[in-house]
Structure formats: structure tokens, C-alpha cells
Design a protein around this motif. Sequence first.
Motif, PDB file in Angstrom:
ATOM      1  N   UNK A   1       1.449   3.055 -15.855  1.00  0.00           N
ATOM      2  CA  UNK A   1       0.816   4.123 -16.621  1.00  0.00           C
ATOM      3  C   UNK A   1       1.390   4.117 -18.031  1.00  0.00           C
ATOM      4  N   UNK A   2       0.746   4.803 -18.925  1.00  0.00           N
ATOM      5  CA  UNK A   2       1.324   4.992 -20.252  1.00  0.00           C
ATOM      6  C   UNK A   2       2.519   5.924 -20.102  1.00  0.00           C
TER       7      UNK A   2
ATOM      8  N   UNK B   1       0.823  -1.209   0.000  1.00  0.00           N
ATOM      9  CA  UNK B   1       0.000   0.000   0.000  1.00  0.00           C
ATOM     10  C   UNK B   1       0.861   1.266   0.000  1.00  0.00           C
ATOM     11  N   UNK B   2       1.819   1.313   0.902  1.00  0.00           N
ATOM     12  CA  UNK B   2       2.707   2.477   1.008  1.00  0.00           C
ATOM     13  C   UNK B   2       3.460   2.719  -0.294  1.00  0.00           C
ATOM     14  N   UNK B   3       3.983   1.659  -0.868  1.00  0.00           N
ATOM     15  CA  UNK B   3       4.830   1.808  -2.046  1.00  0.00           C
ATOM     16  C   UNK B   3       4.053   1.993  -3.341  1.00  0.00           C
ATOM     17  N   UNK B   4       2.847   1.450  -3.422  1.00  0.00           N
ATOM     18  CA  UNK B   4       2.031   1.743  -4.606  1.00  0.00           C
ATOM     19  C   UNK B   4       1.595   3.204  -4.572  1.00  0.00           C
ATOM     20  N   UNK B   5       1.331   3.732  -3.378  1.00  0.00           N
ATOM     21  CA  UNK B   5       1.003   5.161  -3.273  1.00  0.00           C
ATOM     22  C   UNK B   5       2.156   6.028  -3.760  1.00  0.00           C
ATOM     23  N   UNK B   6       3.368   5.652  -3.360  1.00  0.00           N
ATOM     24  CA  UNK B   6       4.556   6.381  -3.808  1.00  0.00           C
ATOM     25  C   UNK B   6       4.675   6.332  -5.326  1.00  0.00           C
ATOM     26  N   UNK B   7       4.536   5.154  -5.915  1.00  0.00           N
ATOM     27  CA  UNK B   7       4.648   5.010  -7.365  1.00  0.00           C
ATOM     28  C   UNK B   7       3.524   5.738  -8.099  1.00  0.00           C
TER      29      UNK B   7
ATOM     30  N   UNK C   1       4.096   6.774 -12.099  1.00  0.00           N
ATOM     31  CA  UNK C   1       4.688   5.612 -12.752  1.00  0.00           C
ATOM     32  C   UNK C   1       3.643   4.503 -12.917  1.00  0.00           C
ATOM     33  N   UNK C   2       2.776   4.361 -11.908  1.00  0.00           N
ATOM     34  CA  UNK C   2       1.700   3.371 -11.985  1.00  0.00           C
ATOM     35  C   UNK C   2       0.371   4.072 -11.775  1.00  0.00           C
ATOM     36  N   UNK C   3      -0.696   3.355 -12.095  1.00  0.00           N
ATOM     37  CA  UNK C   3      -2.030   3.899 -11.860  1.00  0.00           C
ATOM     38  C   UNK C   3      -2.919   2.842 -11.242  1.00  0.00           C
ATOM     39  N   UNK C   4      -3.884   3.339 -10.502  1.00  0.00           N
ATOM     40  CA  UNK C   4      -4.859   2.487  -9.834  1.00  0.00           C
ATOM     41  C   UNK C   4      -6.006   2.251 -10.814  1.00  0.00           C
ATOM     42  N   UNK C   5      -6.524   1.039 -10.824  1.00  0.00           N
ATOM     43  CA  UNK C   5      -7.638   0.706 -11.694  1.00  0.00           C
ATOM     44  C   UNK C   5      -8.557  -0.274 -10.958  1.00  0.00           C
ATOM     45  N   UNK C   6      -9.673  -0.559 -11.525  1.00  0.00           N
ATOM     46  CA  UNK C   6     -10.618  -1.520 -10.947  1.00  0.00           C
ATOM     47  C   UNK C   6     -11.041  -2.507 -12.025  1.00  0.00           C
ATOM     48  N   UNK C   7     -11.700  -3.560 -11.569  1.00  0.00           N
ATOM     49  CA  UNK C   7     -12.294  -4.528 -12.484  1.00  0.00           C
ATOM     50  C   UNK C   7     -13.794  -4.530 -12.215  1.00  0.00           C
TER      51      UNK C   7
ATOM     52  N   UNK D   1       2.111   8.545  -6.924  1.00  0.00           N
ATOM     53  CA  UNK D   1       2.491   9.954  -6.787  1.00  0.00           C
ATOM     54  C   UNK D   1       3.543  10.336  -7.820  1.00  0.00           C
ATOM     55  N   UNK D   2       4.446   9.417  -8.120  1.00  0.00           N
ATOM     56  CA  UNK D   2       5.493   9.662  -9.115  1.00  0.00           C
ATOM     57  C   UNK D   2       4.991   9.478 -10.554  1.00  0.00           C
TER      58      UNK D   2
END
Length: 149
Positions: free
Chosen positions: A89-90, A61-67, A72-78, A69-70
Motif C-alpha cells: 500500500x502507499x 492466503x492466510x498471511x496476505x489477509x493478515x497483511x 500494509x498490503x493491498x489486493x489488486x487485479x489485472x 488487515x494491518x
Amino acid sequence: MKLEKTEQAIEEFIERLGLISQAEGMPRISGRILGVLVLFDAPFSFSQLSEKLQVSRASVSTNTRLLETLAIIERTTKPGERQNYFRLRKNPYVSLMRGIQTRMLYAQEVVEEAREQLPEQWSGAQKRLQELEQFYKDFYQASLAITNK
């Protein structure tokens, strides 16, 4: 045998990307998460990342939030599911380069400020600081070619 070698290569890449992340001043786990998301196309949930990397969900959780914020990644749902998933992210590497650019500009400012504050009697240090300042300027200029594509 071939599957075993592939698994070993995957694990080694993930671990080494974690070490690279750590060398850049970020948590090792953030690099490991990035490694998983680079190698595998499907989005991963907190639980899947936690299980794959054998770390706590809190660390994920902590590190996905960091990524996130930077950028680099994005949150998605199914559809039909309540949990969050993460994917690259693209153009995530442009975000990484922008972070490097920011650090290079800051370093250049620090060096320039030190050079300006030293008296002329410090000519040797002045010369070395000027060279270091030029290095940061050149590095920054070269990096613009990557982010302005």
C-alpha cells in the motif's frame, strides 16, 4: 558471479524480514511476503508468492489477509485476469508504526494499572514501574512524529 550475490542478498533479506516479523509476534511468512513486496515493484499473485517463497497457497492466503488487515498490503487485479494480486500500500510503514503505537499504549496502561494497585510499601517496584511507564509514554510520543508527517 554478481547475479549470484544479488540473489543471495535478496534471499537473505526476505528470510531476515521473516525473522523480524516473527520476533514481533507475527507469522514468519508474513514478513517474508512483505520482503518480496518491498524488493519487487510488480504485484504478485498467490501462485507467484507461493512459488517464490516455497510455501503453500493456503499459507500465502492466510498471511496476505493478515497483511491486508494491518493495512500494509493491498489486493489488486489485472485487466482480463480473474486472480488477485498483492502489492504494498502507499505509506505502509505508517500502518506498521500505528500498530506499534497501539501496543505501546496498551503496555503503558498495563504498567500504570499495576503501579496503582501496589501499596506504597512496594516503593522499589513502584519506582521501577513508574520508569517503565515513562518509557512507554516517551516512546509513544516520539512515534507520533513519524505518523503525523
